[in-house]
Design a protein around this motif. Sequence first.
Motif, PDB file in Angstrom:
ATOM      1  N   ASP A  97     116.300  14.067  43.977  1.00 37.26           N
ATOM      2  CA  ASP A  97     116.319  13.220  45.161  1.00 37.26           C
ATOM      3  C   ASP A  97     117.646  12.457  45.210  1.00 37.26           C
ATOM      4  O   ASP A  97     117.859  11.549  44.409  1.00 37.26           O
ATOM      5  N   PRO A  98     118.549  12.786  46.144  1.00 36.50           N
ATOM      6  CA  PRO A  98     119.827  12.084  46.231  1.00 36.50           C
ATOM      7  C   PRO A  98     119.697  10.599  46.537  1.00 36.50           C
ATOM      8  O   PRO A  98     120.622   9.828  46.288  1.00 36.50           O
ATOM      9  N   PHE A  99     118.524  10.177  47.059  1.00 36.81           N
ATOM     10  CA  PHE A  99     118.330   8.775  47.405  1.00 36.81           C
ATOM     11  C   PHE A  99     118.101   7.888  46.185  1.00 36.81           C
ATOM     12  O   PHE A  99     118.092   6.662  46.308  1.00 36.81           O
ATOM     13  N   LEU A 100     117.947   8.481  45.028  1.00 33.48           N
ATOM     14  CA  LEU A 100     117.830   7.695  43.789  1.00 33.48           C
ATOM     15  C   LEU A 100     119.225   7.300  43.310  1.00 33.48           C
ATOM     16  O   LEU A 100     119.648   7.600  42.190  1.00 33.48           O
ATOM     17  N   VAL A 101     119.946   6.610  44.182  1.00 35.64           N
ATOM     18  CA  VAL A 101     121.367   6.319  43.946  1.00 35.64           C
ATOM     19  C   VAL A 101     121.570   5.501  42.677  1.00 35.64           C
ATOM     20  O   VAL A 101     122.436   5.812  41.857  1.00 35.64           O
ATOM     21  N   GLU A 102     120.755   4.449  42.495  1.00 35.27           N
ATOM     22  CA  GLU A 102     120.918   3.592  41.320  1.00 35.27           C
ATOM     23  C   GLU A 102     120.697   4.374  40.030  1.00 35.27           C
ATOM     24  O   GLU A 102     121.504   4.303  39.101  1.00 35.27           O
ATOM     25  N   GLN A 103     119.606   5.121  39.949  1.00 34.93           N
ATOM     26  CA  GLN A 103     119.313   5.884  38.729  1.00 34.93           C
ATOM     27  C   GLN A 103     120.366   6.951  38.476  1.00 34.93           C
ATOM     28  O   GLN A 103     120.833   7.137  37.347  1.00 34.93           O
ATOM     29  N   LEU A 104     120.752   7.636  39.518  1.00 32.50           N
ATOM     30  CA  LEU A 104     121.697   8.730  39.373  1.00 32.50           C
ATOM     31  C   LEU A 104     123.057   8.222  38.890  1.00 32.50           C
ATOM     32  O   LEU A 104     123.653   8.784  37.958  1.00 32.50           O
ATOM     33  N   LEU A 105     123.529   7.129  39.497  1.00 28.03           N
ATOM     34  CA  LEU A 105     124.838   6.609  39.108  1.00 28.03           C
ATOM     35  C   LEU A 105     124.791   5.868  37.776  1.00 28.03           C
ATOM     36  O   LEU A 105     125.802   5.811  37.061  1.00 28.03           O
ATOM     37  N   ASP A 106     123.630   5.312  37.404  1.00 27.47           N
ATOM     38  CA  ASP A 106     123.494   4.764  36.055  1.00 27.47           C
ATOM     39  C   ASP A 106     123.669   5.879  35.017  1.00 27.47           C
ATOM     40  O   ASP A 106     124.327   5.690  33.990  1.00 27.47           O
ATOM     41  N   TYR A 107     123.068   7.025  35.304  1.00 27.41           N
ATOM     42  CA  TYR A 107     123.230   8.169  34.402  1.00 27.41           C
ATOM     43  C   TYR A 107     124.706   8.551  34.286  1.00 27.41           C
ATOM     44  O   TYR A 107     125.225   8.742  33.171  1.00 27.41           O
ATOM     45  N   VAL A 108     125.389   8.688  35.420  1.00 29.24           N
ATOM     46  CA  VAL A 108     126.802   9.075  35.403  1.00 29.24           C
ATOM     47  C   VAL A 108     127.628   8.062  34.613  1.00 29.24           C
ATOM     48  O   VAL A 108     128.497   8.427  33.813  1.00 29.24           O
ATOM     49  N   ASP A 109     127.346   6.776  34.816  1.00 29.29           N
ATOM     50  CA  ASP A 109     128.118   5.726  34.142  1.00 29.29           C
ATOM     51  C   ASP A 109     127.941   5.781  32.635  1.00 29.29           C
ATOM     52  O   ASP A 109     128.848   5.399  31.886  1.00 29.29           O
ATOM     53  N   HIS A 110     126.801   6.252  32.172  1.00 31.42           N
ATOM     54  CA  HIS A 110     126.527   6.250  30.731  1.00 31.42           C
ATOM     55  C   HIS A 110     126.815   7.582  30.047  1.00 31.42           C
ATOM     56  O   HIS A 110     126.523   7.744  28.857  1.00 31.42           O
ATOM     57  N   ILE A 111     127.401   8.545  30.756  1.00 36.36           N
ATOM     58  CA  ILE A 111     127.778   9.801  30.102  1.00 36.36           C
ATOM     59  C   ILE A 111     128.766   9.515  28.976  1.00 36.36           C
ATOM     60  O   ILE A 111     128.637  10.019  27.857  1.00 36.36           O
ATOM     61  N   GLU A 112     129.753   8.685  29.267  1.00 35.60           N
ATOM     62  CA  GLU A 112     130.655   8.171  28.239  1.00 35.60           C
ATOM     63  C   GLU A 112     131.391   6.981  28.820  1.00 35.60           C
ATOM     64  O   GLU A 112     131.435   6.785  30.039  1.00 35.60           O
TER      65      GLU A 112
END
Length: 363
Positions: A97-112
């Motif tokens: 779901d692309p609308f899960l913006v907060e969760q999705l970008l939290d994941y991206v931010d924590h890749i490294e």
Amino acid sequence: MAAAFSFSPYATLLAAGKTTTHRTGKFVLRYKPYTLELKHVFTIAAGSRSTTPVVLTELEFDGIVGYGEASMPPYLGESHESVQSFLAKVDLSAFNDPFLVEQLLDYVDHIEAGNPAAKASIDIALHDLVGKMIKQPWYRIWGYNPQHTPDTSFTIGIDEPEVVREKVREASPYKILKVKLGLDTDKMMIETIREVTDKPLCVDVNQGWKKKAFALEMAHWLAERGVVFLEQPMPKEQVDDNAWLTERSPIPTIGDEAVQRLPDVQKAYGVYHGINIKLMKCTGMREAHKMAELARALDMKVMLGCMTETSCAISAAAQLSPVVDWADLDGALLIGNDVYQGMLVQEGKVILPPRPGIGISKL
């Protein structure tokens, strides 16, 4: 998931400048290195350059494509190689779901850690995608009035007097000019510009002044010559000196290099009068929006800045422009090989296109 190539083929692909594509669940991520060519050699206190590396991204979901960008001026420490290496690690298969913006970008931010421009390229593309899915521009999603956009400044880099005069003449449509300072030519720069125009000026020292007494003397000298604010006057590490200057300066001081991400806003309170928000520093639109809201809650001034960027990242940042005090969104105007059309400048004022997402189309 990791990209389906080892480091050696990856280096070959990068050298060829080809688009990399990998499926990540229901998402398709594409990215491609690109080099921006500046119309003039760009000189600041830290050095000169005539190009800026960027990586252009696309994030597709159910046939809808969002566009993003990473711009890497030297001081950020990112490159074509580092951005593509980071993007190769992005795996969105857990998200349907692309609308899960907060969760999705939290994941991206924590890749490294680090990689703010690489992260911004995903953030911008996701915002563009979601806006297109609901057929609304982000300034409307955030509830901002597009009539309230500010004028944007136009940047005059450090140069010889005749080139400075030429740049000022080229900037005639703009109502405020941003002047790069920080070398022993500071007074020459201002005096040369004042030979050509009496428009309001703002100045960016890029940490070039080292002594607080000199900085205060210059602040008074600049105020007498129509300068409306002073950006990053001294090195960000000189916290006490910057706070001392802010307490005494006749014009507002703005933290730029000192204010990268959201936690830095609170740290800047009392050290500067305001902050400069840039998508490439803070990982994109999501965090930029939070930084603007926090700064407003602290009664700080807000400036919206940019790197040398295409109209993609510029238009993304411009979605926030109705709620800032000052905008410096001229990055795409400084290059000769833009690949998008988006935010416009009319008689110096930021004009937000009504297109959905971040409001851009390919040229």
